[in-house]
Write an enzyme that holds these catalytic residues in place. Sequence first.
Site, short mmCIF file in Angstrom:
data_model
loop_
_atom_site.label_atom_id
_atom_site.label_comp_id
_atom_site.label_asym_id
_atom_site.label_seq_id
_atom_site.Cartn_x
_atom_site.Cartn_y
_atom_site.Cartn_z
CB CYS A 1 -63.41 -47.35 45.83
SG CYS A 1 -62.51 -46.52 47.16
N GLY A 2 -60.18 -47.76 44.47
CA GLY A 2 -58.91 -48.47 44.63
C GLY A 2 -58.52 -48.66 46.08
CB THR A 3 -58.28 -46.40 49.03
OG1 THR A 3 -59.54 -45.74 48.85
CG2 THR A 3 -57.15 -45.52 48.54
CB CYS B 1 -57.95 -41.15 44.99
SG CYS B 1 -59.11 -41.79 43.76
N GLY B 2 -56.94 -44.52 45.18
CA GLY B 2 -56.19 -45.59 44.52
C GLY B 2 -56.34 -45.61 43.01
CG ASN C 1 -64.00 -43.92 51.60
OD1 ASN C 1 -64.47 -43.18 50.76
ND2 ASN C 1 -62.88 -43.62 52.27
#
Length: 278
Positions: free
Chosen positions: A220-222, A85-86, A193
């Site tokens: 959402c970082g990733t 999780c980014g 995602n």
Amino acid sequence: MGEQPGAVGYPFLKGHGIRNDFVILPDPDGSVHGDLPLERVRALCDRRAGIGGDGVLRVVRRPEAEGGRWFMDYRNADGSLAEMCGNGIRVFGRYLAQAGLVDPATAVEVDTRDGVKVLTFSGGAADGEITVDMGVPRLLGPTEVGVGERRYDALGVDVGNPHAVAFVDDLAEAGTLREAPWHDPAFFPAGVNVEFVVRRGEHHVAMRVHERGSGETEACGTGACAVMVAVAEADGTPPEVDYRIDLLGGTLTIRRTAAGHVLMTGPAVVVAGGTTGL
């Protein structure tokens, strides 16, 4: 499993990275939460009956035999495990620095289910953005995603967790995203995602995202990393170029290095703390 929390409660904190929010559970020696049951994660993330969050970050220390690093045990809001999780790892790092568990003046290594990530703090324990070396992404190839009856060409990108990035003319095409977009189950057997992307200018895009296990989130970082990789591939952009990625909750800066690593930079804030018996 160790002692389980009861009516007397146990400590928690609440934090977010550009409004992608998390419940933080300090559990240094792993004796408080054990395997963190799915039902407890769901109760904690419930926005009406619980604390509320897109996921749970359990803070646990690896044994010295495994490097002694802090491990980010991340769970989606539905209780499912996630590889990475980014935004969460920046919030995780902010908590570690504010709690005095790491030195923000040096590079900080954090264990995840996708291996070790390196965090660099641009300010002190409480201030400044955090840059995370997310490692080298993998291109998974072309696929399709869909909303309702509409289908979109997409590029599969693995950034520790799987993503499908689709270009659209208008972000409204993604609809409400209350339901998960359609994807090819043969291509993504464990789910995916999904990011919908529009161009805003040179090296500048905006996106919406439906996160596997959490639904649509404000960031959402990733996902932003996957989007940057997909856009750079489409543009033929060389390494060491910053991309601005606008999300509903704010903006991240993403760069791909000459060695192929993706660097994600953005803020992280711890906003509250207390005890809960959930």
